[in-house]
Design a protein around this motif. Sequence first.
Motif, PDB file in Angstrom:
ATOM      1  N   ILE A 121      48.854  43.534  41.305  1.00 32.64           N
ATOM      2  CA  ILE A 121      49.016  43.869  42.638  1.00 32.64           C
ATOM      3  C   ILE A 121      50.438  44.372  43.084  1.00 32.64           C
ATOM      4  O   ILE A 121      50.785  45.399  43.795  1.00 32.64           O
ATOM      5  N   ALA A 126      46.659  38.993  37.696  1.00 36.16           N
ATOM      6  CA  ALA A 126      46.182  39.878  38.894  1.00 36.16           C
ATOM      7  C   ALA A 126      47.454  39.919  39.814  1.00 36.16           C
ATOM      8  O   ALA A 126      47.402  41.034  40.519  1.00 36.16           O
ATOM      9  N   VAL A 127      48.004  39.045  40.011  1.00 37.73           N
ATOM     10  CA  VAL A 127      49.072  39.272  41.119  1.00 37.73           C
ATOM     11  C   VAL A 127      50.281  40.186  40.727  1.00 37.73           C
ATOM     12  O   VAL A 127      50.907  41.046  41.464  1.00 37.73           O
ATOM     13  N   GLU A 128      50.388  39.920  39.305  1.00 44.87           N
ATOM     14  CA  GLU A 128      51.407  41.394  38.794  1.00 44.87           C
ATOM     15  C   GLU A 128      50.748  42.449  39.061  1.00 44.87           C
ATOM     16  O   GLU A 128      51.503  43.696  39.209  1.00 44.87           O
ATOM     17  N   LEU A 136      47.912  35.019  37.753  1.00 45.06           N
ATOM     18  CA  LEU A 136      49.142  35.817  37.704  1.00 45.06           C
ATOM     19  C   LEU A 136      49.147  37.207  37.059  1.00 45.06           C
ATOM     20  O   LEU A 136      49.810  37.952  37.865  1.00 45.06           O
TER      21      LEU A 136
END
Lengths: 215, 816
Positions: free
Chosen positions: B500, B496-498, B494
Amino acid sequence: MGSTNSTLLKIPNVEVLMQETGFSPAHIIRLHDRFKALDKEGRGHLCPHDFGAIKELAMNPIGDRIIGAFFSPGKETVDFHTFVKILAHFRPVDKDRPKEPNSPEPINSRSNKLKFAFQLYDQDKDGKISRDELLQVLRAMLGMQVTDEQLESIADRTIQEADLDRDDTISFEEFRKACKHKRFTMFRFCIRPGERKLMLTLCHWSSELQDQHEL
Amino acid sequence: MASSVYLCLLRAVFLVCFVNPLIQGLSEDESVFQNPHHQQEENLTGLPIVTFKWHHVETPYLVIIWVFVAGLAKLSVVELNHHVISVVPESGLLIILGFILGGIVWGADRAQTFKLLPPTFFYYLLPQIILDASYFMPNKLFFSNLGAILIYAIFGTCWNAATVGLSLWGCYEAGVMGNLDIGLLQFLLFGSLIAAVDPVAVIAVFEEVHVNEVLFILVFGESLLNDGVTVVLYNVFDAFVALGGPRIDAAEIFKGIFSFVVVAFGGSFLGIGFAILLSLLTRCTKHIQIIEAGFVFVVGYLAYLTAEMLSLSAILSITFCGICCQKYVNANMDEKSVTTVRHAMKLLANGSETMIFLFLGVTAIDTEIWVWNTGFILLTLLFVFIYRIIGTFLFTWMLNKFRLVPIEVIDQVVMSYGGLRGAVAYGLAALLDEDKIPEKNLMISTTLIVVYFTVILQGITMKPLVQWLKVKRAAHSDLKLIEKLNNRAFDHILAAVEDICGRIGDNWWTRGWNRFEENYISWLLMKPKARKNRDYLFSIFHKLNLEDAINYVSEGERQGSLAFSRSDEAANVDFKKQFGSEFADVMPNIMVDMSNYELGIEHFSVTSIVKDTIPSVSLDIHGQDRKNAMDDINAHHLLQQHLYRSRKHQHRHKYSRSHFSINQNEDEVQEIFQRTMRSRLESFKSTKMGVNPAKKITKHHKKELTHKVVDLPFDKTGAINSTFMRDTYTVGAGIENPVFLPDMDSPTHSPPWLMETEAVAPSQRAQRRLPWTPNRLRRLAPMRISTCSTDSFLMADVSLTLEEHEEHSQTDHVEM
């Protein structure tokens, strides 16, 4: 509203994309802005090094795996459609979405979310998490805090917990069962268009409460 | 068990202190009453053989009698509730029991001689409850919901105080209550004291209901913090009342608000300061482990009193002290001390909780305090109930605009219904100054009625309500490593996705804080060793392993002795090796623990018995052992029979204030270990001569030389010198491996008892209980491995184990 429409018009097949992912126009615009920001050279697609340029991501222990998840095997680039589709995994499971029997399973379904998580472990894409693969993830996440032997023991034990057919690997089915828990709610990923603020959270199997009381 | 004795002591000491002043009012009367007897005694001419000296012991005696009665009350309530299928919450039953006890006292004295006095409550009963609640606060949950908790605690409490006070005043002005001597400020003061949800009552009720954890933390966290808030609010209004209505202007109000902020935040920061102090203290208590547990209580209490002294919020101070220190203290202290703290804390909190509820009941049976005013009392009940609901829904509605996971309506209902008032409100009401507030007694009786109403009635109906509304309950499940692992991975995903997506979200802050905490705060407050081993996943793993170990040892003992059951199992697991190598640095006492339980597993490979269908992969599997199992067993049994009992015998009479039998056990562990190794060797000599030559001979040679000096005491005394062992233990070398001590008997010498191998093994219990003689011990103590290499037939695993221990002790020395 005019600007919204004009931005949307720039994106090809935006209707299809919204249909598939369930993102609202505001979401799409937000993501498109971000996509353009990441794509510094303006090629219309992203390469691994574009992701690598995100400073925080570089420090993430499993950051490279997550970047890898954006690229389908053999491909070096990711276009906007794929980008959005990957991110759609993180949308909350919508309860009130009309269920059409013929429609394909939405990307943000439980099972697809789990698949996404699963493939982060399963690097060789053989549908199984082997001991080595698990060990790699563990090593990345636990880092220097524990010795190799301890890591191996943890990996062994983890596999043992999930492994139902005794082949010393975790298949997707086994992974799903291990995650099939009452307290487990999947990733949620919310973009709230009204607030211009993005929030993202994960609901754990949070047994923290009990853990601490038992400790 | 020694620890329980320790706990009893603690309990006695603490509780005596706590309840002491409770009786003081009484003791004065009584001593006057007793004095004539005293005089008479002194006038006696002869030497009295026995005198009755009640007045000497009176105060502590009464205190301890009440503690005892409270204990009995709790016992009976729990047993009773057991049979009443737990319809009534314990707290309610205790209050009812308090009524009965109060009635008895009143019947005897015609007055209520025992009361819950505010100083007793605030200085001796409340702190440990708050400390307990905060010390065991699920931190992650608490801080992730901190925003909501603060909103409820600060604004919710102010809302309650203001609305209840103003509404009552309005009704009073409308003439509903008749003629009372109360002004607006007094009403607000009353509103502020009745506003706070009481943690004691809330915990008592909600613990039995098992609601889901978010709801729990919201209610619990709110009740904990709003106590602090309400006390501050109370003090502000108290000052206003003292100042008098006409003299309050805008500046004074502003000062009041400012003082509110300073008191609340000052208290919190003071608590954090004490938490840091405590963490630093426990960093260096390695050599006085026996009292380090006490520091937690002392410093916590100190935080409370200091805040009280500085007129900051004492409750907030001790709350934050507990919340902030728990992680570091638990990591720094010895595992045993952690257990001690845990149990002592629960004992104290539970004890004073019982006392509080009991005395809330006892206090009621008093004609003095009861002033009835139907309008005032009923309206208060109504407003307290209604404004709690309105407040909860109002603030939740605002919060839900920002919360990612909204608080559901059902949860809101439970939250508002869980607004139990308790002893804090009563304590504050009893603190009121009768000169300034003429209607003090009315306020006290109203408060008591509100308390009874909420604790008993709402407490009883809470459970059915929760069931009826189908509130999400907390699910119990086994701890699973894979869940923890996935949680960890998901956190990273999460984050990391944040990244991105390029926005700062919840996870960004969490991560930033975690990194800062890891790099700087942990470095400052944690022992380096503890820091190294505190990974959450690893500790879960460790805990699971310990559970397994205990399980299969108990299972093994049920089937007889572990030594028997292990022989024919498929998967042999070398415990010693695992614990020795993995956990020795985590907790050097683990071997000691084992021997305390007379597990005896440290000397040989044990089998996973409970989960034999699931071989515990986490423990090493030794194929080697299987082949040689029978040989091993024979030798082990013999050695056990010969050596175990006498050891026990020898140590039984020893007493030490500062240690349990740790040191002796340490000796024992070492001896047993030696003997085990020895026995393996011997059995191999006799059975498989020359089959499996040792691999690491040269290394052991070196080792022997280095140990020559240390070995001297052995030669002289002919038995293991315990001081030597103690020294090696206290220098933190973990378990010094005496295997490498030079041999003293001739390598070809075969011990006599080995000849008895054929003999029928005695009963399982008896096996450990044959005496030893110094002679035999002497022969056994030093373990010969390598002076005559052809004679040493080490099994692969033995040499492995030895190596590891050698390495281990080496590294330990290096660390020093």
